[in-house]
Structure formats: C-alpha cells, structure tokens
Design a protein around this motif. Structure first.
Motif, PDB file in Angstrom:
ATOM      1  N   LEU A 275      31.784  47.791  35.360  1.00  0.00           N
ATOM      2  CA  LEU A 275      32.270  48.124  34.023  1.00  0.00           C
ATOM      3  C   LEU A 275      32.227  46.913  33.092  1.00  0.00           C
ATOM      4  N   ALA A 276      32.463  45.743  33.627  1.00  0.00           N
ATOM      5  CA  ALA A 276      32.432  44.521  32.814  1.00  0.00           C
ATOM      6  C   ALA A 276      31.031  44.249  32.275  1.00  0.00           C
ATOM      7  N   GLN A 277      30.008  44.734  32.960  1.00  0.00           N
ATOM      8  CA  GLN A 277      28.637  44.557  32.469  1.00  0.00           C
ATOM      9  C   GLN A 277      28.485  45.134  31.068  1.00  0.00           C
ATOM     10  N   ALA A 278      29.025  46.318  30.857  1.00  0.00           N
ATOM     11  CA  ALA A 278      28.929  46.949  29.533  1.00  0.00           C
ATOM     12  C   ALA A 278      29.819  46.233  28.527  1.00  0.00           C
ATOM     13  N   ALA A 279      31.034  45.900  28.939  1.00  0.00           N
ATOM     14  CA  ALA A 279      31.982  45.256  28.022  1.00  0.00           C
ATOM     15  C   ALA A 279      31.489  43.874  27.589  1.00  0.00           C
ATOM     16  N   ALA A 280      30.759  43.191  28.454  1.00  0.00           N
ATOM     17  CA  ALA A 280      30.285  41.845  28.140  1.00  0.00           C
ATOM     18  C   ALA A 280      29.017  41.864  27.285  1.00  0.00           C
ATOM     19  N   ARG A 281      28.316  42.984  27.294  1.00  0.00           N
ATOM     20  CA  ARG A 281      27.066  43.082  26.524  1.00  0.00           C
ATOM     21  C   ARG A 281      27.276  44.007  25.330  1.00  0.00           C
ATOM     22  N   GLU A 282      26.235  44.661  24.942  1.00  0.00           N
ATOM     23  CA  GLU A 282      26.275  45.558  23.793  1.00  0.00           C
ATOM     24  C   GLU A 282      26.645  46.981  24.184  1.00  0.00           C
ATOM     25  N   GLY A 283      27.058  47.191  25.426  1.00  0.00           N
ATOM     26  CA  GLY A 283      27.319  48.540  25.907  1.00  0.00           C
ATOM     27  C   GLY A 283      28.748  48.997  25.683  1.00  0.00           C
TER      28      GLY A 283
ATOM     29  N   SER B 260      36.036  47.640  25.196  1.00  0.00           N
ATOM     30  CA  SER B 260      34.804  48.384  24.908  1.00  0.00           C
ATOM     31  C   SER B 260      34.818  49.809  25.442  1.00  0.00           C
ATOM     32  N   MET B 261      35.987  50.421  25.510  1.00  0.00           N
ATOM     33  CA  MET B 261      36.139  51.745  26.120  1.00  0.00           C
ATOM     34  C   MET B 261      36.112  52.859  25.082  1.00  0.00           C
ATOM     35  N   GLN B 262      35.464  53.954  25.456  1.00  0.00           N
ATOM     36  CA  GLN B 262      35.511  55.193  24.692  1.00  0.00           C
ATOM     37  C   GLN B 262      35.614  56.346  25.673  1.00  0.00           C
ATOM     38  N   VAL B 263      36.118  57.464  25.198  1.00  0.00           N
ATOM     39  CA  VAL B 263      36.196  58.665  26.023  1.00  0.00           C
ATOM     40  C   VAL B 263      34.831  59.341  26.007  1.00  0.00           C
ATOM     41  N   TRP B 264      34.343  59.678  27.181  1.00  0.00           N
ATOM     42  CA  TRP B 264      33.058  60.362  27.292  1.00  0.00           C
ATOM     43  C   TRP B 264      33.184  61.826  26.880  1.00  0.00           C
ATOM     44  N   SER B 265      32.138  62.328  26.255  1.00  0.00           N
ATOM     45  CA  SER B 265      32.025  63.762  25.988  1.00  0.00           C
ATOM     46  C   SER B 265      30.552  64.132  26.179  1.00  0.00           C
ATOM     47  N   PRO B 266      30.249  65.405  26.442  1.00  0.00           N
ATOM     48  CA  PRO B 266      28.865  65.803  26.729  1.00  0.00           C
ATOM     49  C   PRO B 266      27.874  65.496  25.600  1.00  0.00           C
ATOM     50  N   GLU B 267      28.349  65.340  24.371  1.00  0.00           N
ATOM     51  CA  GLU B 267      27.448  65.077  23.248  1.00  0.00           C
ATOM     52  C   GLU B 267      26.951  63.632  23.213  1.00  0.00           C
TER      53      GLU B 267
ATOM     54  N   ARG C  59      28.147  51.961  30.685  1.00  0.00           N
ATOM     55  CA  ARG C  59      28.638  52.251  32.032  1.00  0.00           C
ATOM     56  C   ARG C  59      29.647  53.379  31.912  1.00  0.00           C
ATOM     57  N   VAL C  60      29.747  54.172  32.966  1.00  0.00           N
ATOM     58  CA  VAL C  60      30.651  55.320  32.963  1.00  0.00           C
ATOM     59  C   VAL C  60      31.539  55.239  34.191  1.00  0.00           C
ATOM     60  N   TRP C  61      32.803  55.579  33.989  1.00  0.00           N
ATOM     61  CA  TRP C  61      33.744  55.679  35.104  1.00  0.00           C
ATOM     62  C   TRP C  61      34.242  57.115  35.138  1.00  0.00           C
ATOM     63  N   ILE C  62      33.864  57.832  36.183  1.00  0.00           N
ATOM     64  CA  ILE C  62      34.309  59.204  36.394  1.00  0.00           C
ATOM     65  C   ILE C  62      35.613  59.163  37.170  1.00  0.00           C
ATOM     66  N   LEU C  63      36.652  59.769  36.615  1.00  0.00           N
ATOM     67  CA  LEU C  63      37.951  59.830  37.289  1.00  0.00           C
ATOM     68  C   LEU C  63      38.352  61.296  37.411  1.00  0.00           C
ATOM     69  N   THR C  64      38.490  61.760  38.643  1.00  0.00           N
ATOM     70  CA  THR C  64      38.798  63.158  38.899  1.00  0.00           C
ATOM     71  C   THR C  64      39.690  63.281  40.126  1.00  0.00           C
ATOM     72  N   ARG C  65      40.427  64.352  40.187  1.00  0.00           N
ATOM     73  CA  ARG C  65      41.304  64.573  41.342  1.00  0.00           C
ATOM     74  C   ARG C  65      40.488  64.728  42.623  1.00  0.00           C
TER      75      ARG C  65
ATOM     76  N   PRO D  49      24.135  53.547  35.554  1.00  0.00           N
ATOM     77  CA  PRO D  49      25.110  53.132  36.566  1.00  0.00           C
ATOM     78  C   PRO D  49      26.510  53.650  36.250  1.00  0.00           C
ATOM     79  N   PHE D  50      27.184  54.165  37.272  1.00  0.00           N
ATOM     80  CA  PHE D  50      28.535  54.673  37.084  1.00  0.00           C
ATOM     81  C   PHE D  50      29.363  54.481  38.335  1.00  0.00           C
ATOM     82  N   SER D  51      30.663  54.498  38.115  1.00  0.00           N
ATOM     83  CA  SER D  51      31.618  54.441  39.206  1.00  0.00           C
ATOM     84  C   SER D  51      32.391  55.746  39.219  1.00  0.00           C
ATOM     85  N   ALA D  52      33.022  56.022  40.349  1.00  0.00           N
ATOM     86  CA  ALA D  52      33.818  57.243  40.452  1.00  0.00           C
ATOM     87  C   ALA D  52      35.094  56.968  41.223  1.00  0.00           C
TER      88      ALA D  52
END
Length: 171
Positions: A30-38, A64-71, A79-85, A105-108
């Motif tokens: 996740l820091a990769q995106a926050a440290a760059r233009e992502g 550098s966080m935003q909430v993901w949406s399908p659009e 980078r994306v972090w998927i958090l689910t039960r 690249p993403f984490s879950a």
C-alpha cells in the motif's frame, strides 16, 4: 464483560502473532501507491465498510486513501485493499479476479486462513486472516456468539497504517 475482554484480547493477540509478516507485506504494498502518484483504494464489503469510514474521517486519515467504487478506473500506480468478512464474498471475489486479470496489485483481508479453497488469498499479492471462524463467547444452547469482524479488521488496519506511516516518513 470480563469474558468478552479476555476473548477479544486473545483474538487480537492471535492476529498479531500469526499475521505480523502479512501485515508488513500489506503495508509495503500500500505504501507503494502512497509514496508515488498512486491512490490506495479501500474496497470494503459488509460491516468492513466501517474501516474505510475510519480511514477517511479519523483524526489521522490513511495516506492517499480513497474508497473504491466500480466506476473507478485503476492505474498501475494504484493499490487496492479488499476488506471483507469472508473470502467467499461474491463482490470481493469478482473485484479480485478483475484486478488479477488487469495486473493491479492488491491485498485482501478476510476471516478464513490461507488454503487451496481460499480463492481470495490465492489471487491477492498479500493476504491477512483475522482467524475469526466462530463466535467468541458460548451461548446457553451450546452455540457461540459475538463475531467482531469489524473490530478485528480495525485492529489490522491500525497495525498496517502504523507501518505505512513509518515507511513514508523514512523516505
């Protein structure tokens, strides 16, 4: 109250003890995106949406966080972090497959441990399990109650955020 406190403490200690390396790898990703233009997108499902709210509106928001949406159109810098039960959440799996196909690249994070049956863990670059497979407290009828998925997720979130902040300060 004492039993709940004891069980919650045990859950958090199990997560910290067994997932420390995975939390560090997730922070690095996740820091990769926050440290760059992502942008770091939080794709949260069910009660885990509380984590994205916290990441946005807390006294110390996630960098550098935003909430993901399908659009949203993701780039290679994001980078994306998927958090689910559950690793079986259909929406989370659909997103994971899409990102895997697009080489994003993403984490879950989910309750279930890594296994061959855990497709979410198989697709993710990094994966964290909350190890929350059953209720923490016994009930009168022999069942179990109290499934604090969001609380366990917030604990992991804070640990990852702390590491991301350390990584970004070191740059």
């Amino acid at each position: 109250m004492k039993m709940l406190t004891t069980q919650l403490s045990g859950l958090l200690q199990r997560i910290a003890g067994s997932e420390e390396e995975n939390m560090e790898e997730t922070a690095r990703l996740l820091a990769q995106a926050a440290a760059r233009e992502g942008t770091v997108f939080f794709a949260t499902f069910g009660e885990m949406k509380s984590i994205s709210l916290n990441a946005q509106f807390a006294a110390e928001p996630f960098p550098s966080m935003q909430v993901w949406s399908p659009e949203i159109k993701l780039t290679s810098a994001d980078r994306v972090w998927i958090l689910t039960r559950s690793c079986e959440d259909e929406e989370a799996l659909k997103l994971a497959k899409k990102m895997n196909d697009e080489f994003i690249p993403f984490s879950a994070l989910a309750a279930e441990p890594v296994s061959e049956a855990n497709m979410l863990a198989e697709l993710a670059y990094t994966y964290i399990s909350t190890k929350l497979s059953k209720g923490l407290l016994p009930t009168e009828d022999g069942g179990r109650t109290v499934l604090p998925h969001a609380l366990a997720g917030l604990f992991v979130y804070e640990a990852v955020k702390m590491q991301v902040n350390e990584m970004l300060v070191g740059e």
